[in-house]
Design a protein around this motif. Structure first.
Motif, short mmCIF file in Angstrom:
data_model
loop_
_atom_site.label_atom_id
_atom_site.label_comp_id
_atom_site.label_asym_id
_atom_site.label_seq_id
_atom_site.Cartn_x
_atom_site.Cartn_y
_atom_site.Cartn_z
N ARG A 26 0.98 -1.20 -0.25
CA ARG A 26 0.11 0.19 -0.10
C ARG A 26 0.64 1.20 0.11
NH1 ARG A 26 -5.07 -0.19 2.87
NH2 ARG A 26 -4.20 -2.17 3.80
N TYR A 27 0.66 2.16 -0.83
CA TYR A 27 1.25 3.55 -0.92
C TYR A 27 1.11 4.28 0.43
CZ TYR A 27 3.01 2.73 -5.74
OH TYR A 27 3.83 2.16 -6.83
N SER A 28 2.01 5.00 0.91
CA SER A 28 1.77 5.74 2.06
C SER A 28 0.46 6.74 2.02
CB SER A 28 2.86 6.35 2.77
OG SER A 28 3.60 7.13 1.59
N SER A 29 0.38 7.14 0.72
CA SER A 29 -0.57 8.11 0.46
C SER A 29 -2.00 7.64 -0.22
CB SER A 29 -0.11 8.95 -0.82
OG SER A 29 0.28 8.30 -1.73
N GLY A 30 -1.90 6.23 -0.30
CA GLY A 30 -3.07 5.62 -0.96
C GLY A 30 -3.83 4.67 0.13
N ASP A 37 -4.85 -3.83 -17.15
CA ASP A 37 -5.30 -2.18 -16.88
C ASP A 37 -4.32 -1.47 -16.43
OD1 ASP A 37 -7.31 -3.49 -17.99
OD2 ASP A 37 -8.64 -3.33 -16.10
N SER A 38 -4.40 -0.20 -16.62
CA SER A 38 -3.56 0.81 -16.22
C SER A 38 -3.91 0.87 -14.55
CB SER A 38 -3.34 2.13 -16.68
OG SER A 38 -4.73 2.62 -16.94
N GLY A 39 -3.02 1.19 -13.61
CA GLY A 39 -3.33 1.29 -12.29
C GLY A 39 -3.63 -0.22 -11.74
N SER A 40 -3.29 -1.16 -12.29
CA SER A 40 -3.74 -2.64 -11.62
C SER A 40 -2.58 -3.10 -10.61
CB SER A 40 -3.72 -3.69 -12.82
OG SER A 40 -2.89 -3.63 -13.74
N GLY A 41 -1.59 -2.17 -10.97
CA GLY A 41 -0.10 -2.60 -10.00
C GLY A 41 1.17 -3.20 -10.64
N LYS A 42 1.24 -3.17 -11.98
CA LYS A 42 2.25 -3.74 -12.64
C LYS A 42 3.53 -2.80 -12.32
CE LYS A 42 0.24 -2.91 -16.45
NZ LYS A 42 -1.04 -2.26 -16.13
N SER A 43 3.39 -1.61 -12.52
CA SER A 43 4.64 -0.78 -12.15
C SER A 43 5.01 -0.96 -10.78
CB SER A 43 4.42 0.66 -12.55
OG SER A 43 4.12 0.85 -13.69
N THR A 44 4.02 -1.11 -9.75
CA THR A 44 4.51 -1.25 -8.49
C THR A 44 5.26 -2.19 -7.99
OG1 THR A 44 2.21 -0.09 -7.74
CG2 THR A 44 3.19 -1.25 -6.24
N ALA A 45 4.97 -3.59 -8.89
CA ALA A 45 5.55 -4.78 -8.52
C ALA A 45 7.08 -4.46 -8.85
CB ALA A 45 5.15 -5.85 -9.45
N PHE A 65 12.56 0.27 -4.27
CA PHE A 65 12.12 1.88 -4.29
C PHE A 65 11.38 1.91 -3.11
CE2 PHE A 65 12.69 2.26 -9.29
CZ PHE A 65 14.02 2.57 -9.02
N TYR A 66 10.53 1.11 -2.84
CA TYR A 66 9.67 0.98 -1.71
C TYR A 66 9.97 -0.09 -0.91
CZ TYR A 66 7.24 4.44 -4.68
OH TYR A 66 6.92 5.59 -5.33
N ARG A 67 9.58 0.26 0.61
CA ARG A 67 9.87 -0.87 1.48
C ARG A 67 8.24 -0.86 2.21
NH1 ARG A 67 15.19 -0.63 4.73
NH2 ARG A 67 14.60 -2.79 4.73
#
Ligand code: ADP
Ligand code: MG
Length: 400
Positions: A195-199, A222-230, A237-239
């Motif tokens: 979960r992003y801290s802002s989301g 779809d865009s926003g489905s979490g691919k880039s997050t993975a 980049f995120y912990r």
């Protein structure tokens, strides 16, 4: 001290007034600081609106968004004006108030001095000397009140800077992490929740997949489905995700970020170029210069044609290149690095089919030695993948 020697009773009165003055200065100070903070924020709002309008000018023009931009600018401007007025008001009230109190104090002292009881103790000489001292003190106090205004504004401004300075740096070499380097490039996501801290919603809600060494795995959805997050999590980049991300069977936290990233060639969704020549951009970061790979890669994906005049700068963020050209430079940069893992995040979205096919071939040629994670829209680009996972709402809904 001189005042005490002159007269202790008058000085006691003076000391009584001083705390009152102090309290008022304090009050005014915190007011100043608060309104200064708000002014800083609204200034930031103005800067932001201006910068966005400047950078996004093409979009604004293309979509005829002038009215909206004007409204947005008007709003931040108004808020700035309100805050500034409030600060002026506080200043306008507090300085005279201080003077009033100081004045009252002086009058009180004169009154006391004139009253019989005191006259008995205080000679006219002492009195004049005393008043003189107090009057001398008045103007420093006045100045203090003024200076205070600036000091408080400064403190408020510095707060933001300090917050930024206090931000913890990434731990590039983590305590307890060994010297180990991911070599095989075996990637495994196990029930990863993030979960992003802002989301408020989970960007990833329990994602599991695997990329074996030498395999090519595609993520679509779809865009926003979490691919880039993975991809971002894989690059560290995120912990603070739940579940496990393993590389070569070890949690990514076991590797130093430096070692981890040295093994991952990553093409971001937005190709980021730096002001400099194309060659500088392609050879950005470390790579093995002796391999003779550079020319080959440039040729393979036709970046060499862009390098006709060698030293010409690509402009800020590469804005002198087309979107497709930028992407090709970014891809060349990634292919040149010899990581065991290649991650491409919609890296060919702006390429024509022919160039995309060339990129695809270049990747396949290297794929035996690399684990490849392809994030893509167009199915043609991922036709050769060993496995395709379909993302939706932070989950994998289909694999095959
Ligand atoms: N930096 C961020 N801060 C907060 N939320 C983000 C951030 N990046 C992405 N998100 C959110 O996470 C979700 C997944 O985004 P992303 O992984 O970029 O999707 P995809 O790459 O599949 O298009 C989206 O709902 C998006 O709004
Ligand atoms: Mg994305």
């Amino acid at each position: 001290v001189w005042m005490f020697i002159l007269s202790w009773s008058l000085t006691l009165l003076f000391l009584l007034i001083t705390p009152i003055v102090t309290i008022i200065v304090r009050r005014a100070s915190s007011r100043f600081r608060r309104s200064s903070e708000k002014i800083q924020n609204s200034m930031a709002g103005i800067t932001h609106a201006t910068k966005e309008a400047a950078q996004g000018q093409r979009v604004i023009k293309a979509y005829n968004g002038f009215a909206e931009e004007e409204l947005a600018f008007e709003a931040v401007n108004q808020s700035n004006r309100r805050q500034s007025m409030r600060k002026v008001a506080v200043a306008a009230v507090s300085v005279p108030l201080l003077l009033l109190i100081a004045g009252t104090g002086v009058s009180g002292i004169i009154y006391l001095a004139l009253s019989d009881t005191i006259v008995a103790f205080v000679t006219p000489g002492t009195f004049v000397s005393y008043i003189g001292t107090i009057l001398l003190l008045m103007s420093p106090i006045k100045r203090l009140a003024r200076v205070n205004e600036y000091v408080q504004a400064g403190i408020a401004a510095a707060t933001t800077v300090f917050q930024l300075l206090d931000e913890k740096p990434e731990q590039r070499v983590r305590a307890g992490s060994s010297q180990s380097v991911p070599i095989d490039g075996h990637i495994e996501f196990r029930d990863v929740v993030f979960r992003y801290s802002s989301g408020e919603d989970c960007a990833l809600a329990g994602v599991s997949f695997e990329v074996r060494p030498g395999q090519t795995v595609a993520l679509v959805g779809d865009s926003g489905s979490g691919k880039s997050t993975a991809a971002s999590l894989l690059l560290g980049f995120y912990r603070g995700f739940e579940g496990q991300i393993l590389i070569d069977g070890r949690p990514i936290d076991d590797y130093s970020l430096q070692a981890l990233r040295a093994q991952i060639s990553w093409v971001s969704q937005e190709p980021i170029l730096f002001d400099g020549s194309i060659k500088q951009n392609v050879t950005y970061g470390q790579y093995d210069q002796s391999s003779g790979e550079l020319e080959k890669i440039l040729q393979e994906i036709e970046v060499d044609k862009l390098i006709s005049d060698d030293d010409k700068s690509v402009g800020e963020l590469g804005n002198r290149l087309s979107g497709g050209q930028r992407q090709r430079v970014a891809i060349a940069r990634a292919l040149l690095r010899k990581g065991s893992i290649l991650v491409m995040d919609e890296a060919t979205s702006a390429l024509d089919l022919l160039s995309e096919e060339r990129v695809r071939e270049a990747i396949i040629r290297r794929a035996q030695h690399q684990s490849v994670l392809l994030i893509a829209h167009r199915l043609g680009f991922i036709a050769h993948a060993d496995m395709i996972h379909v993302f939706s709402g932070g989950k994998i809904i289909e694999s095959g």
